[in-house]
Design a protein around this motif. Structure first.
Motif, PDB file in Angstrom:
ATOM      1  N   PHE A  56      58.659  27.924  66.048  1.00 34.11           N
ATOM      2  CA  PHE A  56      58.147  28.447  64.779  1.00 34.11           C
ATOM      3  C   PHE A  56      59.324  28.836  63.901  1.00 34.11           C
ATOM      4  O   PHE A  56      60.323  29.356  64.406  1.00 34.11           O
ATOM      5  CB  PHE A  56      57.252  29.666  65.040  1.00 34.11           C
ATOM      6  N   PRO A  57      59.268  28.585  62.606  1.00 32.67           N
ATOM      7  CA  PRO A  57      58.151  28.050  61.830  1.00 32.67           C
ATOM      8  C   PRO A  57      58.240  26.528  61.683  1.00 32.67           C
ATOM      9  O   PRO A  57      59.294  25.926  61.909  1.00 32.67           O
ATOM     10  CB  PRO A  57      58.342  28.722  60.478  1.00 32.67           C
ATOM     11  N   GLY A 495      60.517  34.600  60.927  1.00 34.67           N
ATOM     12  CA  GLY A 495      59.217  34.250  60.353  1.00 34.67           C
ATOM     13  C   GLY A 495      58.059  35.064  60.886  1.00 34.67           C
ATOM     14  O   GLY A 495      56.917  34.593  60.882  1.00 34.67           O
TER      15      GLY A 495
END
Length: 513
Positions: A56-57, A495
């Motif tokens: 992620f992201p 994030g």
């Protein structure tokens, strides 16, 4: 004669012994096992920090920001067996090694975020190991080496770039490797000269002795060739490190009592040094194009046949002529990648903002689909240097220049030259588009400069108890501030979903918005 220079039983040292002490300097710490345990533990811990939630992201499962260039190009290497064949709007404008490194992760884990970021995270983790060992050798202190590892773990730029499928972390990795090899080469040269001084033949020639094959310098050239194979800006470090090693050779010969150290360096060391830093590096760089050379459909593989251009390079084999012309097209692209009069990239920055991280970069932002328990939530990944590290860069650099020039301190010279090699060349063309991630090689050398200053603050074992205790307290407080600052920035480095209010609190300066 100073008592500290006395031999066994308080007897004065001979001239040969004095020369050896002057040459070799302070010995390495004797706690070798503890040194490796500290380095190994911090590297593993730093690797966990870099690897956590690595997937992620993404942009709905696709790469984010400039990953969109390099990730699919890396996949082409896997699909084609080692080369790119899609010109991609003529944006195949970097050498292949960084994309080959990304491709290794994609081969291991597939075409997903873990795959295209794994090798970047691995190199970022190995940089922690290297910085600890380098700082330990630079300062002769296992404690300061460990502190260097903690500081690099806590740097926002190193953290984010280690978690992106981009090329800059590979450049930083190989440059730091080359720097470490140079330090080892410096120590080895002085040890060889010390042996010659002890055996009485160091001054048989006015130019000093031949020093034999220097494996660490050779490996520095290999590392610099690999750095250039990731991004062309590695050439800045080739030039800077070349000058640095020549100066170290001169001072080593002078310290050994050689009558003509400059001429001795030119006659004994210059040509082998040029071979290591230019010849070896060039051959290694060319070897990174192995897949392109073996292909028939690689990008511009037969450009020399198709374009019909002629020049001095006509003496080269056709494949090298094509690579030369291809490289000329790439250079032309970079030279004309200028800041437009209107419609500038919103996160563009110039190099005078980099030392203090005044203009970071937003890699990812989602302000509408994430949840955090409140009505308005944000998930963002921002490339920003930890202020507690980056905001002291100018004072540390100024102190380093003073120590280098005023005190002839080789350790600070190493830091200043390496740091400036990653910064000053970008001032040569200020019209060019530039971004903060170009500064990715800087934090490792900034950490080394800070650690040198912390070592002076901490004092030595010869200092009094109160002085030593106060210095240790100041160092511990500073390291704690850096770690706390990194923890505060954690949500926007990774994030994490946070409230809009928290997001605004993370943006400390107007230029961060």
């Amino acid at each position: 004669m100073s008592p500290s220079l006395g031999g066994p039983g308080g007897k004065p040292l001979s001239e040969a012994d004095l020369a050896e002490v002057h040459l070799v300097g302070k010995p390495m710490p004797t706690d070798r096992l503890r040194g490796w345990l500290v380095a190994g533990f911090l590297a593993v811990f730093g690797g966990f920090v870099r690897l956590q939630n690595l997937g992620f992201p993404t942009d709905k499962g696709t790469p984010v920001f400039d990953e969109k260039h390099y990730v699919p190009q890396a996949w082409e290497f896997l699909r084609n067996g080692g080369y790119e064949d899609n010109p991609a709007y003529e944006l195949t404008v970097h050498p292949p090694l960084g994309k080959q490194m990304i491709a290794i992760g994609e081969w291991l884990f597939g075409y997903n975020a873990w795959g295209w970021r794994f090798t970047a995270a691995l190199c970022g983790s190995l940089m922690i190991l290297m910085i600890i060992r380098i700082a330990r050798r630079l300062t002769r202190s296992t404690l300061l080496g460990g502190i260097a590892g903690v500081l690099l773990i806590s740097d926002g730029v190193s953290h984010v770039q280690s978690r992106m499928g981009m090329l800059d972390i590979f450049l930083a990795f190989f440059v730091l490797m080359a720097f470490g090899c140079l330090l080892l080469d410096r120590d080895q040269v002085r040890q060889r000269l010390a042996i010659a001084a002890r055996e009485g033949w160091v001054t048989e020639s006015a130019y000093g002795p031949w020093l034999g094959f220097r494996w660490w310098r050779f490996l520095a050239g290999v590392s610099l060739g690999l750095a250039c194979g990731a991004k062309w800006s590695g050439i800045f470090f080739v030039m800077a490190f070349g000058v640095l090693t020549v100066l170290w050779d001169v001072t080593a010969r002078r310290a050994a009592g050689v009558a003509r150290p400059w001429r001795g360096t030119i006659l004994r060391d210059l040509l082998p040094g040029l071979w290591a830093f230019v010849g070896v590096a060039l051959l290694v760089y060319l070897s990174t194009w192995w897949g392109w050379f073996m292909s028939e459909t690689g990008v511009d593989r037969h450009l020399a046949d198709e374009a019909g251009h002629h020049g001095w390079y006509d003496v080269l084999p056709m494949a090298l002529r094509s690579l030369w012309q291809y490289s000329g097209n790439v250079l032309n692209f970079h030279e004309h990648l200028v800041t437009p009069a209107t419609g500038q990239h919103p996160w563009e920055s110039k190099p005078w903002t980099w030392p203090m991280g005044l203009r970071p970069m937003l890699y990812y932002y989602d302000g509408g689909t994430v949840s955090c328990g409140e009505q308005r939530c944000v998930s963002a990944t921002m490339l920003v240097g930890t202020p507690a590290l980056w905001w002291v860069s100018l004072p540390v650099l100024g102190w380093g220049l003073w120590r280098m020039i005023g005190r002839m301190d080789w350790r600070y010279a190493a830091f200043v030259v390496a740091y400036m090699a990653g910064l000053l060349p970008w001032f040569a063309n200020l019209d060019r588009q530039m971004y903060y991630f170009y500064a990715t090689p800087l934090p490792a050398f900034l950490v080394l400069g800070i650690v040198l200053v912390l070592g002076q603050i901490m004092g030595t074992a010869r200092d009094g108890y109160e002085r030593r205790g106060t210095g240790l307290l100041v160092v511990a407080l500073y390291v704690g501030v850096v770690v706390a600052n990194f923890v505060w920035l954690w949500p926007i480095l990774n994030g994490d979903s946070i409230t809009e209010t928290h997001w605004q609190q993370e943006l400390w300066l107007p230029s961060w918005r």
